[in-house]
Design a protein around this motif. Sequence first.
Motif, mmCIF file in Angstrom:
data_model
loop_
_atom_site.group_PDB
_atom_site.id
_atom_site.type_symbol
_atom_site.label_atom_id
_atom_site.label_comp_id
_atom_site.label_asym_id
_atom_site.label_seq_id
_atom_site.Cartn_x
_atom_site.Cartn_y
_atom_site.Cartn_z
ATOM 1 N N ARG A 150 73.647 43.247 7.317
ATOM 2 C CA ARG A 150 73.603 42.549 8.608
ATOM 3 C C ARG A 150 74.137 41.134 8.430
ATOM 4 N N ASP A 152 74.438 37.399 9.138
ATOM 5 C CA ASP A 152 73.577 36.354 9.660
ATOM 6 C C ASP A 152 74.241 35.017 9.346
ATOM 7 N N VAL A 157 72.885 40.053 4.927
ATOM 8 C CA VAL A 157 71.564 40.470 4.458
ATOM 9 C C VAL A 157 71.621 41.966 4.169
ATOM 10 N N SER A 159 69.931 45.527 2.856
ATOM 11 C CA SER A 159 68.631 46.201 2.754
ATOM 12 C C SER A 159 68.860 47.679 2.474
ATOM 13 N N GLY A 201 65.203 39.081 -3.949
ATOM 14 C CA GLY A 201 65.043 40.342 -3.236
ATOM 15 C C GLY A 201 65.708 41.513 -3.936
ATOM 16 N N ASN A 224 66.092 44.237 -1.168
ATOM 17 C CA ASN A 224 65.054 43.900 -0.192
ATOM 18 C C ASN A 224 65.461 42.640 0.547
ATOM 19 N N ASP A 225 66.275 42.807 1.600
ATOM 20 C CA ASP A 225 66.811 41.674 2.360
ATOM 21 C C ASP A 225 67.502 40.676 1.436
ATOM 22 N N ARG A 227 70.245 38.319 0.301
ATOM 23 C CA ARG A 227 71.255 37.511 0.991
ATOM 24 C C ARG A 227 72.394 37.156 0.041
#
Length: 386
Positions: A150, A152, A157, A159, A201, A224-225, A227
């Motif tokens: 995603r 941002d 990000v 996942s 993450g 896990n998310d 970045r």
Amino acid sequence: MSNFVLPRATFLEDEDFTMFADMVKRFLAVHMPAERVSEWREAGLVDRALWREAGAAGLLGVSIPAEYGGAGGDFRHEMVLAEALGHAGVEGWDITLHNAVVAPYVTSFGTEEQKQRWLPKICSGEMVLAVAMTEPGTGSDLQSIRTQARIDGNEVVISGSKTFITNGQHADLILVVARLDGEPGAKGIALFAVETADAPGFERGTNLEKIGREYGDTSELFFNDVRVPLENMLGAPGAGFGMLMAKLPQERLIIAIQSLAAIEYVISLTVAYVKERKAFGKAIFDFQNSQFVLAECKTQAMAVRALIERCTELHLNDQLDSATASAAKLFATEQQGIIVDRCLQLFGGYGYMSEYPIAQAYKDARVTRIYGGTSEIMKLLIARSL
């Protein structure tokens, strides 16, 4: 040991390739002696130092341009390296994935800034490479990937989770195949480079225990998310599937080359054994059955080499398509399974003993019909070309 190696094509006759093969052999003799390999097999992965040693010896980035720290070679150098490893019975340390599978994504699709940032470290061994395609519920069907990316602001990000990732424990730079902003199908696939040293993450699962290729680290990876900078995306948004399709033929060809080298290795082991071992007062080689089995193995190996060398010629001329590369992988890996099984039989009970190299080669061979696309997927791809 007998040295069974089939004659090479003329495009591999240059003295440069012979010298490079000799250099690889010397490296393996010094840095991968049997006792060290045995320790790694027990541990489930090689020492991290081996990657630096390979970089210092010039074995990493052999087809990366010299301006980025590579050797400036071409695919033939990757072929020579894969064969030298196979002829030494080195199965598991995935330098070929680092060099010939993952690095080409950066050299072909990376921006100049990405190349300057990553390629010198890839060549030195400071960065070990992996590519994260396979997911727990998704095998060879890349269009069904569920890992999400995603956007941002100026970051992405990520996942999701990946499994069966080669070099997963050591990898410093991982190309992650993810679905960008929930876009369905092939048009949503994108590639992102995750630098693991600075990725909150990101988690590595345990080193997975396998029935062969034990010192090749293979892992689950969790995002896990995580970045990463948007500038770590390779190519344009949604271009990932096309990039994968462009590079998968080379991946499948290099697997076929590894299988051919393993075939030549097991035939060498077997010829040496049957000429030395005696039964009923004569060498096992002197029995007609042994001769017929090995004659068939040699003939099959010749057919594999002919197909692979034809595919290599096509690849060097940018003419190797997916179906043809799939045929090379299918044929080479299936023949590897048949030949190593028939050769092991000639060892009798000793072939079933773990300390014999033929038993290890038997275990190592099995995965070649699975990774890089299963034999069944290869058949589907070939059938589509009919």
